[in-house]
Design an enzyme around this catalytic site. Structure first.
Site, PDB file in Angstrom:
ATOM      1  CB  CYS A   1      -0.328  -3.698   8.648  1.00 28.89           C
ATOM      2  SG  CYS A   1       0.716  -2.313   8.144  1.00 28.89           S
TER       3      CYS A   1
ATOM      4  CD  GLU B   1      -1.554  -2.319   1.986  1.00 32.80           C
ATOM      5  OE1 GLU B   1      -0.335  -2.638   1.997  1.00 32.80           O
ATOM      6  OE2 GLU B   1      -2.432  -2.971   2.567  1.00 32.80           O
TER       7      GLU B   1
ATOM      8  NE  ARG C   1      -0.009 -14.705   1.211  1.00 38.19           N
ATOM      9  CZ  ARG C   1       0.558 -13.599   1.691  1.00 38.19           C
ATOM     10  NH1 ARG C   1       0.292 -13.184   2.906  1.00 38.19           N
ATOM     11  NH2 ARG C   1       1.386 -12.901   0.936  1.00 38.19           N
TER      12      ARG C   1
HETATM   13 ZN   LIG Z   1       0.986  -2.228   5.885  1.00 32.13          ZN
END
Ligand SMILES: [Zn+2]
Length: 137
Positions: A90, A58, A84
């Site tokens: 995060c 990101e 996945r």
């Molecule tokens: Zn991250």
């Protein structure tokens, strides 16, 4: 808190999945991100893992987008390598994304629960950096 849900941008998810499948290599590049710029363009990036704190996909994407003149992003998604699927941002990325793009939508969830939610909904009671720059302006 009521989370506002939007339909996922399927083309964006497919773009991130394509990059994850075709460009992620070894331990250095394990995540791909794709974002829809406000002008409609799709920007993609992969993470640059390093034990000193290499950036997530990101964050690489924010720089890649700026390098292409895309400073306003509408929606972002990250997809993991080895099938996945969609991976949520995060904590660090949530804070950065909120500060850069307060109106950004983030695609989260798995399977038939993949959906887009406002970045602010992923960071309740969030610290807004700009609100604390008291000497600015
Ligand atoms: Zn991250």
């Amino acid at each position: 808190m009521t989370t506002r849900v939007h339909p996922a941008d399927d083309e964006l998810v497919r773009a991130a999945a394509h990059v994850a499948r075709t460009r992620c290599r070894g331990d250095n590049h394990t995540m791909a991100a794709a974002a829809r710029a406000q002008d409609g363009r799709i920007i993609t990036a992969v993470n640059a893992y390093h034990f000193t704190g290499g950036p997530c996909a990101e964050l690489v994407l924010i720089g890649a987008a700026a390098a292409q003149g895309a400073y306003e992003l509408d929606t972002i998604v990250a997809v993991g390598d080895r099938d996945r699927g969609v991976v949520p941002p995060c904590g660090r990325c949530r804070q950065v994304l909120l500060d850069y793009f307060p109106a950004l939508k983030v695609i989260v969830g798995a399977g038939d629960r993949v959906r887009a939610v406002p970045i602010a909904d992923l960071l309740p009671e969030s610290y807004v950096w700009a609100d604390h720059q008291l000497d600015a302006g």
